[in-house]
Design a protein around this motif. Sequence first.
Motif, mmCIF file in Angstrom:
data_model
loop_
_atom_site.group_PDB
_atom_site.id
_atom_site.type_symbol
_atom_site.label_atom_id
_atom_site.label_comp_id
_atom_site.label_asym_id
_atom_site.label_seq_id
_atom_site.Cartn_x
_atom_site.Cartn_y
_atom_site.Cartn_z
ATOM 1 N N LEU A 92 76.388 70.310 -3.053
ATOM 2 C CA LEU A 92 76.306 69.113 -2.205
ATOM 3 C C LEU A 92 77.501 68.182 -2.398
ATOM 4 O O LEU A 92 78.139 67.798 -1.401
ATOM 5 N N PRO A 93 77.848 67.760 -3.628
ATOM 6 C CA PRO A 93 79.023 66.887 -3.757
ATOM 7 C C PRO A 93 80.318 67.549 -3.289
ATOM 8 O O PRO A 93 81.212 66.863 -2.778
ATOM 9 N N VAL A 94 80.424 68.870 -3.432
ATOM 10 C CA VAL A 94 81.617 69.556 -2.933
ATOM 11 C C VAL A 94 81.690 69.441 -1.412
ATOM 12 O O VAL A 94 82.741 69.111 -0.842
ATOM 13 N N LEU A 95 80.571 69.705 -0.741
ATOM 14 C CA LEU A 95 80.549 69.595 0.720
ATOM 15 C C LEU A 95 80.832 68.165 1.169
ATOM 16 O O LEU A 95 81.526 67.938 2.170
ATOM 17 N N LEU A 96 80.317 67.202 0.428
ATOM 18 C CA LEU A 96 80.573 65.798 0.769
ATOM 19 C C LEU A 96 82.053 65.457 0.603
ATOM 20 O O LEU A 96 82.614 64.693 1.398
ATOM 21 N N ALA A 97 82.692 66.029 -0.416
ATOM 22 C CA ALA A 97 84.124 65.784 -0.617
ATOM 23 C C ALA A 97 84.926 66.296 0.570
ATOM 24 O O ALA A 97 85.865 65.632 1.041
ATOM 25 N N PHE A 98 84.554 67.464 1.083
ATOM 26 C CA PHE A 98 85.290 68.024 2.214
ATOM 27 C C PHE A 98 84.952 67.296 3.510
ATOM 28 O O PHE A 98 85.804 67.174 4.396
ATOM 29 N N SER A 134 84.018 65.444 -7.856
ATOM 30 C CA SER A 134 83.299 66.137 -6.786
ATOM 31 C C SER A 134 82.735 67.474 -7.236
ATOM 32 O O SER A 134 81.927 68.074 -6.524
ATOM 33 N N ARG A 135 83.151 67.957 -8.396
ATOM 34 C CA ARG A 135 82.596 69.205 -8.920
ATOM 35 C C ARG A 135 81.389 68.956 -9.825
ATOM 36 O O ARG A 135 80.812 69.897 -10.368
ATOM 37 N N PHE A 136 81.021 67.697 -9.986
ATOM 38 C CA PHE A 136 79.802 67.331 -10.698
ATOM 39 C C PHE A 136 78.889 66.579 -9.736
ATOM 40 O O PHE A 136 79.351 65.990 -8.758
ATOM 41 N N PHE A 137 77.597 66.595 -10.037
ATOM 42 C CA PHE A 137 76.668 65.852 -9.183
ATOM 43 C C PHE A 137 76.628 64.409 -9.671
ATOM 44 O O PHE A 137 75.759 64.010 -10.428
ATOM 45 N N ARG A 138 77.609 63.654 -9.214
ATOM 46 C CA ARG A 138 77.714 62.241 -9.548
ATOM 47 C C ARG A 138 77.625 61.429 -8.261
ATOM 48 O O ARG A 138 77.636 61.984 -7.164
ATOM 49 N N ASN A 139 77.584 60.112 -8.406
ATOM 50 C CA ASN A 139 77.423 59.277 -7.216
ATOM 51 C C ASN A 139 78.712 59.096 -6.422
ATOM 52 O O ASN A 139 78.685 58.632 -5.286
ATOM 53 N N GLU A 140 79.863 59.471 -7.000
ATOM 54 C CA GLU A 140 81.132 59.216 -6.318
ATOM 55 C C GLU A 140 81.247 59.949 -4.981
ATOM 56 O O GLU A 140 81.731 59.381 -3.993
ATOM 57 N N ALA A 141 80.837 61.216 -4.919
ATOM 58 C CA ALA A 141 81.025 61.996 -3.693
ATOM 59 C C ALA A 141 80.231 61.398 -2.535
ATOM 60 O O ALA A 141 80.753 61.241 -1.421
ATOM 61 N N LEU A 142 78.977 61.046 -2.778
ATOM 62 C CA LEU A 142 78.145 60.463 -1.723
ATOM 63 C C LEU A 142 78.648 59.073 -1.351
ATOM 64 O O LEU A 142 78.708 58.706 -0.168
ATOM 65 N N PHE A 143 79.026 58.303 -2.350
ATOM 66 C CA PHE A 143 79.563 56.960 -2.125
ATOM 67 C C PHE A 143 80.837 57.002 -1.280
ATOM 68 O O PHE A 143 80.995 56.243 -0.312
ATOM 69 N N LEU A 144 81.760 57.897 -1.619
ATOM 70 C CA LEU A 144 83.015 57.998 -0.872
ATOM 71 C C LEU A 144 82.778 58.463 0.557
ATOM 72 O O LEU A 144 83.440 57.993 1.496
ATOM 73 N N LYS A 180 76.672 53.079 -4.899
ATOM 74 C CA LYS A 180 77.536 52.536 -5.939
ATOM 75 C C LYS A 180 77.984 51.157 -5.478
ATOM 76 O O LYS A 180 78.400 50.983 -4.334
ATOM 77 N N PHE A 181 77.909 50.171 -6.366
ATOM 78 C CA PHE A 181 78.198 48.794 -5.979
ATOM 79 C C PHE A 181 79.598 48.610 -5.398
ATOM 80 O O PHE A 181 79.860 47.641 -4.690
ATOM 81 N N PHE A 182 80.502 49.535 -5.694
ATOM 82 C CA PHE A 182 81.866 49.408 -5.205
ATOM 83 C C PHE A 182 81.947 49.506 -3.681
ATOM 84 O O PHE A 182 82.996 49.257 -3.097
ATOM 85 N N GLY A 183 80.840 49.853 -3.028
ATOM 86 C CA GLY A 183 80.819 49.866 -1.575
ATOM 87 C C GLY A 183 81.139 48.512 -0.979
ATOM 88 O O GLY A 183 81.651 48.416 0.145
ATOM 89 N N VAL A 184 80.871 47.448 -1.738
ATOM 90 C CA VAL A 184 81.164 46.108 -1.233
ATOM 91 C C VAL A 184 82.669 45.896 -1.087
ATOM 92 O O VAL A 184 83.113 45.056 -0.289
ATOM 93 N N PHE A 185 83.477 46.664 -1.832
ATOM 94 C CA PHE A 185 84.931 46.525 -1.719
ATOM 95 C C PHE A 185 85.427 46.947 -0.335
ATOM 96 O O PHE A 185 86.392 46.388 0.183
ATOM 97 N N TYR A 186 84.780 47.966 0.246
ATOM 98 C CA TYR A 186 85.166 48.372 1.596
ATOM 99 C C TYR A 186 84.929 47.228 2.581
ATOM 100 O O TYR A 186 85.757 46.952 3.453
ATOM 101 N N VAL A 187 83.786 46.570 2.439
ATOM 102 C CA VAL A 187 83.481 45.432 3.312
ATOM 103 C C VAL A 187 84.497 44.318 3.082
ATOM 104 O O VAL A 187 84.965 43.677 4.030
ATOM 105 N N LEU A 319 88.329 55.274 -7.423
ATOM 106 C CA LEU A 319 88.235 56.346 -6.435
ATOM 107 C C LEU A 319 88.043 55.808 -5.022
ATOM 108 O O LEU A 319 88.473 56.433 -4.050
ATOM 109 N N TYR A 320 87.383 54.659 -4.903
ATOM 110 C CA TYR A 320 87.144 54.104 -3.571
ATOM 111 C C TYR A 320 88.453 53.844 -2.834
ATOM 112 O O TYR A 320 88.499 53.812 -1.592
#
Length: 641
Positions: A92-98, A134-144, A180-187, A319-320
């Motif tokens: 899943l995180p790999v697919l999200l990265a792509f 992205s090769r681990f199931f972490r929150n970064e892939a979904l967040f990005l 991930k709270f860093f989503g507020v940075f995009y806003v 990463l954001y």
Amino acid sequence: MIEKLSPSPHFDRRAHWVALGLCLLALVGYLYHLDAWRMNDDEGEYLYQFWRMTEGEMPYRDFLTPQLPVFLYTGALWMKLVGHNLFLLRILPVLLAFATGGLIFGLGKRFGNSPLALMGMLIYLLHPEVYRQSRFFRNEALFLFFGVLGLYLMVESMSHRQRWMRALSGVSFALATLCKFFGVFYVGGVALFFAWHWVSRDQTWREALYDSLTLVLPYGLIVGAVFAGFYLVIPIFPQAVLGHHLMQGQGLSRWEVFLKGLRFLTEYASMYPLLVGIALAASIGDSLKARRWTFIICQIPTVLVFLVLSRNFGPRHLLYLVPSLALLSALGIHTVVGKLGRWGWLAGIVLLSVLTAPWIRADLMRAHQSEDDTMCIARIIQENSTADDVVLGDFPGLNFFAQRRSTYLGAALSIGAASSGQITGAELIQEIADDRVRVIVIDVQSFARHLSHMPDFATFYRYVRANFDLLGEFRREDQVLEIYHATHPPTSTDDPLYIAHVQVADLDGQVALLGYDMDRTVIHPDETLKLVLYWQAQTRMETDWSVFTHLLGPDGKVWGQMDQLPLKGLFPTSKWGKGEIVDDEYAILVAPDAPPGAYHLEVGMYNWMTGERLPVFDADGQRITGDQILLNPIITVLPNQ
């Protein structure tokens, strides 16, 4: 009014096939040995939490976690669908990265042309931190994915003047923030874009306000509704997700926080100098005059927030920004190509190769990592516990692989949670007694260990050793794990501290010696004297003081010594909480040629970097010459046998 962001007329259909081919090639690299390395501590914690959720438990109520709901429930749903197979989970995180790479390609086409878009996507997918996370199931892939989707929808809304798409962008940013709270940075970056164009008089203040509200209202409503909903059901929710971040570094001054943030940003720039350099050069070049590129450029200043945040950060926390850096770097390379004429593409290929070649090497090295120790440790845990037993360990991921439940706090063990005081040894001791914990796993060597960062770790460690049997020390790559087992799990929380010989000394108001214990006072040469020193922290310390123990002979020479950081280096003085009592063990080998006679032990502390000793004062407040403490007993060294 914001003008339409139109794509470049230079459109090359072949770039789609090239992009597809490169994606397939990169996908092979992402999938290679995908499940061969199981030692990502954060991922292990998340996998454990997903597993418990599939068993009917609710986050925050049944186990502590600082992770946010969208990430947790997505992970639990995926685990429910594919089971516990690590390879399938990490798909899943790999697919999200792509998918994120595809969105970057779309943004690149919208801002420039297909070759530029292709470079941006390639730079993103090859970035070492993107590849690693992205090769681990972490929150970064979904967040990005949600974050870049929000950027893409925002660009489309400005291109087609569709405010409903802008509202969808706000929804996507909200989902990113709930990963991930860093989503507020995009806003924040988008808000800077609106402000820039209002200041530039490209918009009236009413238009800027309306555009901002179209984004912020759905964003705020979704984030607010989720937080309010969880708070009503689980009142501890805000403390669980915010405390992890706010409690870290809370003792630092504003100036220290600023310097810490500046050092972090500087170190990141030094890690990726070419990426950051090309991106910044592109940001201050002609692209600043192009409205479409200011949208991406406005994401860059959000890094200034790190200058006021006190918690610890690593490269993954930026990463954001990598999608923006990738697009701006692609723009910079594309600009070079355009300015050099017929030789431009050759220069572009060289520049892109110089940028990504070290990354590819790092990615390949990471792809070849593998280990089997994790499953060996999991089997040891299983052999010494039943499916209903509770296991507390330094790494919750071991609970997932062993399929053993942890305690409420044990589910969220991390360096940040332990060092900030969010999780304490006293609380874990209470959980051990309440949950009848059967097995405890403590890392006593690696830098990634968690438990030893608790300010009262010495008390916790003393309790474990007194109430559990040590099965042995087991290696897990760079970790050395002590595994403890209790045939009859303890129900008492009493501290087993006992000081056999009281002898008090003051070390500059920072540490006090309370007493000592030793296994004997008569010894032969080439034998080992076992000594325990009992220290107490009088205040929080910044220096990691080393302890010296010297066996002094009748001639005043040192005939045996052992120097180390307290608790075998496991618990440096900078981590001691005020009032914490540390039982510090030493094994002093008497020199084989030590002459017979009456010996004394002198002990004290010193700065191992400078050799300067911590001042020692007597009961009258007078400084003792030599800054050493002579322990009371006379040790008799007998002639060689």
